[in-house]
Scaffold this motif. Structure first.
Motif, mmCIF file in Angstrom:
data_model
loop_
_atom_site.group_PDB
_atom_site.id
_atom_site.type_symbol
_atom_site.label_atom_id
_atom_site.label_comp_id
_atom_site.label_asym_id
_atom_site.label_seq_id
_atom_site.Cartn_x
_atom_site.Cartn_y
_atom_site.Cartn_z
ATOM 1 N N GLY A 132 0.822 -1.203 0.000
ATOM 2 C CA GLY A 132 0.000 0.000 0.000
ATOM 3 C C GLY A 132 0.853 1.248 0.000
ATOM 4 N N GLU A 133 0.234 2.368 0.299
ATOM 5 C CA GLU A 133 0.938 3.646 0.201
ATOM 6 C C GLU A 133 1.039 4.343 1.550
ATOM 7 O OE1 GLU A 133 -0.694 4.521 -4.295
ATOM 8 O OE2 GLU A 133 -1.444 5.688 -2.581
ATOM 9 N N ILE A 134 2.135 5.057 1.718
ATOM 10 C CA ILE A 134 2.305 5.893 2.904
ATOM 11 C C ILE A 134 2.498 7.329 2.444
ATOM 12 C CG2 ILE A 134 3.720 6.358 4.933
ATOM 13 C CD1 ILE A 134 4.451 3.490 5.064
ATOM 14 N N GLY A 135 1.671 8.213 2.981
ATOM 15 C CA GLY A 135 1.766 9.615 2.622
ATOM 16 C C GLY A 135 1.733 10.492 3.860
ATOM 17 N N PRO A 136 1.627 11.785 3.636
ATOM 18 C CA PRO A 136 1.707 12.727 4.764
ATOM 19 C C PRO A 136 0.630 12.495 5.827
ATOM 20 C CG PRO A 136 1.836 13.863 2.653
ATOM 21 C CD PRO A 136 1.484 12.447 2.350
ATOM 22 N N GLY A 137 -0.546 12.020 5.433
ATOM 23 C CA GLY A 137 -1.619 11.811 6.406
ATOM 24 C C GLY A 137 -1.273 10.730 7.417
ATOM 25 N N LYS A 138 -0.815 9.592 6.914
ATOM 26 C CA LYS A 138 -0.450 8.498 7.811
ATOM 27 C C LYS A 138 0.754 8.882 8.677
ATOM 28 C CE LYS A 138 -2.299 4.775 4.912
ATOM 29 N NZ LYS A 138 -2.026 4.137 3.627
ATOM 30 N N ILE A 139 1.711 9.575 8.077
ATOM 31 C CA ILE A 139 2.897 9.976 8.843
ATOM 32 C C ILE A 139 2.510 10.970 9.939
ATOM 33 C CG2 ILE A 139 5.109 11.193 8.706
ATOM 34 C CD1 ILE A 139 5.230 8.337 7.609
ATOM 35 N N THR A 140 1.608 11.890 9.629
ATOM 36 C CA THR A 140 1.144 12.833 10.657
ATOM 37 C C THR A 140 0.456 12.082 11.790
ATOM 38 O OG1 THR A 140 0.883 14.611 9.050
ATOM 39 C CG2 THR A 140 -0.345 14.832 11.107
ATOM 40 N N LEU A 141 -0.350 11.082 11.451
ATOM 41 C CA LEU A 141 -1.018 10.288 12.489
ATOM 42 C C LEU A 141 0.017 9.614 13.398
ATOM 43 C CD1 LEU A 141 -3.560 9.091 13.768
ATOM 44 C CD2 LEU A 141 -3.575 7.350 11.964
ATOM 45 N N MET B 104 -10.404 13.166 13.432
ATOM 46 C CA MET B 104 -10.622 11.846 12.838
ATOM 47 C C MET B 104 -11.266 10.948 13.906
ATOM 48 S SD MET B 104 -7.386 9.555 11.522
ATOM 49 C CE MET B 104 -6.818 10.697 10.244
ATOM 50 N N SER B 105 -12.114 10.035 13.492
ATOM 51 C CA SER B 105 -12.699 9.118 14.467
ATOM 52 C C SER B 105 -11.634 8.140 14.966
ATOM 53 C CB SER B 105 -13.866 8.343 13.855
ATOM 54 O OG SER B 105 -13.381 7.403 12.911
ATOM 55 N N TYR B 106 -11.857 7.615 16.154
ATOM 56 C CA TYR B 106 -10.930 6.615 16.691
ATOM 57 C C TYR B 106 -10.848 5.427 15.751
ATOM 58 C CZ TYR B 106 -8.882 3.037 19.632
ATOM 59 O OH TYR B 106 -8.075 2.042 20.114
ATOM 60 N N ARG B 107 -12.020 5.025 15.241
ATOM 61 C CA ARG B 107 -12.060 3.874 14.350
ATOM 62 C C ARG B 107 -11.219 4.096 13.087
ATOM 63 N NH1 ARG B 107 -14.556 -0.552 12.320
ATOM 64 N NH2 ARG B 107 -15.035 -0.457 10.115
ATOM 65 N N ARG B 108 -11.349 5.291 12.519
ATOM 66 C CA ARG B 108 -10.587 5.625 11.316
ATOM 67 C C ARG B 108 -9.085 5.589 11.611
ATOM 68 N NH1 ARG B 108 -9.451 6.150 6.123
ATOM 69 N NH2 ARG B 108 -8.495 8.079 5.484
ATOM 70 N N ALA B 109 -8.691 6.160 12.748
ATOM 71 C CA ALA B 109 -7.267 6.168 13.116
ATOM 72 C C ALA B 109 -6.769 4.731 13.314
ATOM 73 C CB ALA B 109 -7.057 6.986 14.393
ATOM 74 N N TRP B 110 -7.593 3.942 13.987
ATOM 75 C CA TRP B 110 -7.181 2.560 14.256
ATOM 76 C C TRP B 110 -7.002 1.800 12.943
ATOM 77 C CZ3 TRP B 110 -8.082 -2.526 13.590
ATOM 78 C CH2 TRP B 110 -7.439 -3.398 14.477
ATOM 79 N N LEU B 111 -7.936 1.984 12.023
ATOM 80 C CA LEU B 111 -7.846 1.289 10.730
ATOM 81 C C LEU B 111 -6.619 1.749 9.952
ATOM 82 C CD1 LEU B 111 -11.604 1.263 9.622
ATOM 83 C CD2 LEU B 111 -10.212 -0.713 10.294
ATOM 84 N N LEU B 112 -6.332 3.040 9.990
ATOM 85 C CA LEU B 112 -5.151 3.556 9.283
ATOM 86 C C LEU B 112 -3.873 2.974 9.876
ATOM 87 C CD1 LEU B 112 -5.927 7.345 8.662
ATOM 88 C CD2 LEU B 112 -5.447 5.607 6.931
ATOM 89 N N LEU B 113 -3.802 2.919 11.206
ATOM 90 C CA LEU B 113 -2.602 2.371 11.844
ATOM 91 C C LEU B 113 -2.457 0.885 11.535
ATOM 92 C CD1 LEU B 113 -2.773 4.229 15.274
ATOM 93 C CD2 LEU B 113 -1.194 4.669 13.374
ATOM 94 N N ASP B 114 -3.589 0.186 11.524
ATOM 95 C CA ASP B 114 -3.547 -1.235 11.169
ATOM 96 C C ASP B 114 -3.027 -1.403 9.738
ATOM 97 O OD1 ASP B 114 -4.207 -4.012 11.830
ATOM 98 O OD2 ASP B 114 -5.755 -3.817 10.294
ATOM 99 N N GLU B 115 -3.472 -0.506 8.856
ATOM 100 C CA GLU B 115 -3.019 -0.555 7.461
ATOM 101 C C GLU B 115 -1.513 -0.276 7.375
ATOM 102 O OE1 GLU B 115 -5.359 2.062 4.951
ATOM 103 O OE2 GLU B 115 -3.878 1.878 3.337
ATOM 104 N N ILE B 116 -1.044 0.725 8.111
ATOM 105 C CA ILE B 116 0.388 1.056 8.096
ATOM 106 C C ILE B 116 1.213 -0.134 8.589
ATOM 107 C CG2 ILE B 116 2.169 2.591 9.021
ATOM 108 C CD1 ILE B 116 -0.077 4.679 9.480
ATOM 109 N N ASN B 117 0.757 -0.748 9.674
ATOM 110 C CA ASN B 117 1.483 -1.909 10.205
ATOM 111 C C ASN B 117 1.575 -3.007 9.154
ATOM 112 O OD1 ASN B 117 1.727 -0.646 12.673
ATOM 113 N ND2 ASN B 117 -0.011 -1.684 13.607
ATOM 114 N N LYS B 118 0.455 -3.248 8.466
ATOM 115 C CA LYS B 118 0.456 -4.302 7.439
ATOM 116 C C LYS B 118 1.374 -3.931 6.276
ATOM 117 C CE LYS B 118 -3.946 -6.477 8.511
ATOM 118 N NZ LYS B 118 -5.389 -6.182 8.516
#
Lengths: 118, 118
Positions: free
Chosen positions: B17-26, B45-59
């Motif tokens: 997947g992709e990593i951009g400024p949004g994920k890095i800021t999170l 951002m909702s907690y759920r959205r943040a959690w999903l983004l972090l899960d995506e980054i980890n993957k």
């Protein structure tokens, strides 16, 4: 290997919005096909979506990057304006320069993640 | 003046997947707030959205960039792993290097569009 090297790509934010690889590819396809409809088809995009994107690009740049013309072998079509051609060239140049500039950090990132399956 | 200079930003495409400024800021906000919930709030951002983004980054990176911990002054929280800290540093470095590298093309683009209201 399912582990391609990290690839960098750019977007450019202007006052009215952003230009990235998708919009630039659409412009290139218009130039190639002399037709918004054919450009859209070549990207698996609806004509309406392509038209809206081009309208957005024109607004972002403050002047048309695509123009339609009539006559010729195919009863007219679409083409890039001189400004459109320059924007495509400069975007590609910025993209190449960014990739070359970031080579060191990208190599470090590749090395960092190469053992993680990223 | 409603005509800010064109601004370049990058995304990095990895196998997953992709990593951009949004994920890095999170990630930076998690490091700052020691809390996924507070990091999410700070970005609207909702907690759920943040959690999903972090899960995506980890993957994407093949290993966790954020970990939770228990104990301490606030009954535990979240923080970056050593890998997470390195990814943030390398993304910022790639971003800076890309911007520096593309300075010539960006200046040309700025000059081209400055008279168009772009």
């Amino acid at each position: 290997m399912s582990d391609p090297a990290p690839k960098l790509w750019i977007k450019i934010r202007l006052a009215g919005g952003e230009i990235g690889p998708g919009k630039i590819t659409l412009l290139k396809r218009v130039a190639e096909h002399h037709s918004i409809a054919a450009a859209a088809r070549s990207m698996g995009m609806s004509y309406r979506r392509a038209w809206l994107l081009l309208d957005e690009i024109n607004k972002i740049c403050g002047e048309s990057l695509v123009e339609t013309f009539s006559g010729g072998h195919a009863r007219g079509g679409a083409r890039l304006t001189p400004l459109g051609e320059k924007v495509v060239v400069l975007f590609d140049r910025a993209s190449d320069q960014a990739e070359a500039g970031a080579a060191e950090a990208m190599a470090a990132l590749r090395q960092l993640l190469s053992s993680k399956g990223g």
